[in-house]
Design a protein around this motif. Structure first.
Motif, PDB file in Angstrom:
ATOM      1  N   GLN A 171       0.805  -1.218   0.000  1.00 21.41           N
ATOM      2  CA  GLN A 171       0.000   0.000   0.000  1.00 21.41           C
ATOM      3  C   GLN A 171       0.839   1.269   0.000  1.00 21.41           C
ATOM      4  O   GLN A 171       0.382   2.302  -0.476  1.00 21.41           O
ATOM      5  CB  GLN A 171      -0.947   0.023   1.210  1.00 21.41           C
ATOM      6  CG  GLN A 171      -2.121  -0.902   1.090  1.00 21.41           C
ATOM      7  CD  GLN A 171      -1.861  -2.270   1.660  1.00 21.41           C
ATOM      8  OE1 GLN A 171      -0.734  -2.624   1.993  1.00 21.41           O
ATOM      9  NE2 GLN A 171      -2.896  -3.082   1.769  1.00 21.41           N
ATOM     10  N   ASP A 172       2.046   1.216   0.526  1.00 15.94           N
ATOM     11  CA  ASP A 172       2.877   2.416   0.607  1.00 15.94           C
ATOM     12  C   ASP A 172       3.913   2.516  -0.501  1.00 15.94           C
ATOM     13  O   ASP A 172       4.707   3.450  -0.516  1.00 15.94           O
ATOM     14  CB  ASP A 172       3.580   2.475   1.966  1.00 15.94           C
ATOM     15  CG  ASP A 172       2.589   2.667   3.101  1.00 15.94           C
ATOM     16  OD1 ASP A 172       1.534   3.287   2.861  1.00 15.94           O
ATOM     17  OD2 ASP A 172       2.856   2.202   4.213  1.00 15.94           O
ATOM     18  N   ALA A 173       3.923   1.592  -1.431  1.00 16.93           N
ATOM     19  CA  ALA A 173       4.861   1.640  -2.558  1.00 16.93           C
ATOM     20  C   ALA A 173       4.183   2.327  -3.742  1.00 16.93           C
ATOM     21  O   ALA A 173       3.014   2.079  -4.024  1.00 16.93           O
ATOM     22  CB  ALA A 173       5.299   0.238  -2.951  1.00 16.93           C
ATOM     23  N   TRP A 174       4.895   3.176  -4.437  1.00 18.21           N
ATOM     24  CA  TRP A 174       4.327   3.945  -5.544  1.00 18.21           C
ATOM     25  C   TRP A 174       4.037   3.096  -6.771  1.00 18.21           C
ATOM     26  O   TRP A 174       3.030   3.273  -7.420  1.00 18.21           O
ATOM     27  CB  TRP A 174       5.271   5.041  -5.984  1.00 18.21           C
ATOM     28  CG  TRP A 174       5.421   6.172  -5.054  1.00 18.21           C
ATOM     29  CD1 TRP A 174       4.882   6.292  -3.807  1.00 18.21           C
ATOM     30  CD2 TRP A 174       6.172   7.347  -5.278  1.00 18.21           C
ATOM     31  NE1 TRP A 174       5.267   7.471  -3.246  1.00 18.21           N
ATOM     32  CE2 TRP A 174       6.066   8.149  -4.136  1.00 18.21           C
ATOM     33  CE3 TRP A 174       6.954   7.800  -6.332  1.00 18.21           C
ATOM     34  CZ2 TRP A 174       6.682   9.382  -4.029  1.00 18.21           C
ATOM     35  CZ3 TRP A 174       7.567   9.031  -6.216  1.00 18.21           C
ATOM     36  CH2 TRP A 174       7.423   9.810  -5.073  1.00 18.21           C
ATOM     37  N   GLN A 175       4.947   2.207  -7.103  1.00 21.26           N
ATOM     38  CA  GLN A 175       4.846   1.527  -8.388  1.00 21.26           C
ATOM     39  C   GLN A 175       4.572   0.027  -8.275  1.00 21.26           C
ATOM     40  O   GLN A 175       4.692  -0.688  -9.252  1.00 21.26           O
ATOM     41  CB  GLN A 175       6.127   1.746  -9.189  1.00 21.26           C
ATOM     42  CG  GLN A 175       6.335   3.204  -9.541  1.00 21.26           C
ATOM     43  CD  GLN A 175       7.572   3.426 -10.386  1.00 21.26           C
ATOM     44  OE1 GLN A 175       8.544   2.713 -10.237  1.00 21.26           O
ATOM     45  NE2 GLN A 175       7.514   4.410 -11.257  1.00 21.26           N
ATOM     46  N   ARG A 176       4.199  -0.444  -7.121  1.00 20.03           N
ATOM     47  CA  ARG A 176       3.950  -1.863  -6.935  1.00 20.03           C
ATOM     48  C   ARG A 176       2.681  -2.052  -6.111  1.00 20.03           C
ATOM     49  O   ARG A 176       2.403  -1.274  -5.203  1.00 20.03           O
ATOM     50  CB  ARG A 176       5.141  -2.493  -6.222  1.00 20.03           C
ATOM     51  CG  ARG A 176       5.105  -3.977  -6.168  1.00 20.03           C
ATOM     52  CD  ARG A 176       6.398  -4.519  -5.606  1.00 20.03           C
ATOM     53  NE  ARG A 176       6.333  -5.975  -5.561  1.00 20.03           N
ATOM     54  CZ  ARG A 176       7.171  -6.717  -4.885  1.00 20.03           C
ATOM     55  NH1 ARG A 176       8.147  -6.163  -4.187  1.00 20.03           N
ATOM     56  NH2 ARG A 176       7.058  -8.017  -4.892  1.00 20.03           N
ATOM     57  N   THR A 177       1.935  -3.101  -6.422  1.00 18.34           N
ATOM     58  CA  THR A 177       0.729  -3.400  -5.675  1.00 18.34           C
ATOM     59  C   THR A 177       0.422  -4.891  -5.765  1.00 18.34           C
ATOM     60  O   THR A 177       0.954  -5.592  -6.623  1.00 18.34           O
ATOM     61  CB  THR A 177      -0.484  -2.590  -6.188  1.00 18.34           C
ATOM     62  OG1 THR A 177      -1.577  -2.771  -5.298  1.00 18.34           O
ATOM     63  CG2 THR A 177      -0.894  -3.007  -7.582  1.00 18.34           C
TER      64      THR A 177
END
Length: 93
Positions: A46-52
């Motif tokens: 949830q806190d990563a910009w480019q990964r989910t």
């Protein structure tokens, strides 16, 4: 009763902020659940910009119907140019 869960890790290469990432993800989650027998959520990164990591769950009486719903949800990701699916994991209960 058949319960199917699919988790998929995805990359958002063009996202430069959490706000951009969330707009893409919320669009997919809304379309996946709108009027369908499906639950959807962002379950990791949830806190990563480019990964989910997104998860979709469906309950039904026949495995083919559950597979169809899960495949429809995954196709929403595949048709978006902003997001790319990298790993996909199925679970059946």
């Amino acid at each position: 009763m058949i319960v199917g869960v699919v988790r998929c890790e995805c990359m958002l290469f063009s996202a430069h902020s959490l706000k951009e990432k969330r707009s893409v993800i919320q669009s997919i989650l809304r379309k996946a659940t709108n009027g369908h027998n499906l639950s959807a959520s962002e379950v990791n990164f949830q806190d990563a910009w480019q990964r989910t990591e997104l998860a979709f769950a469906c309950v039904g009486t026949a495995k083919t119907a559950v597979e169809r719903e899960l495949a429809r949800a995954l196709s929403l990701i595949d048709f978006k140019t902003e997001i790319e699916r990298t790993n996909t994991f199925y679970e059946w209960f």
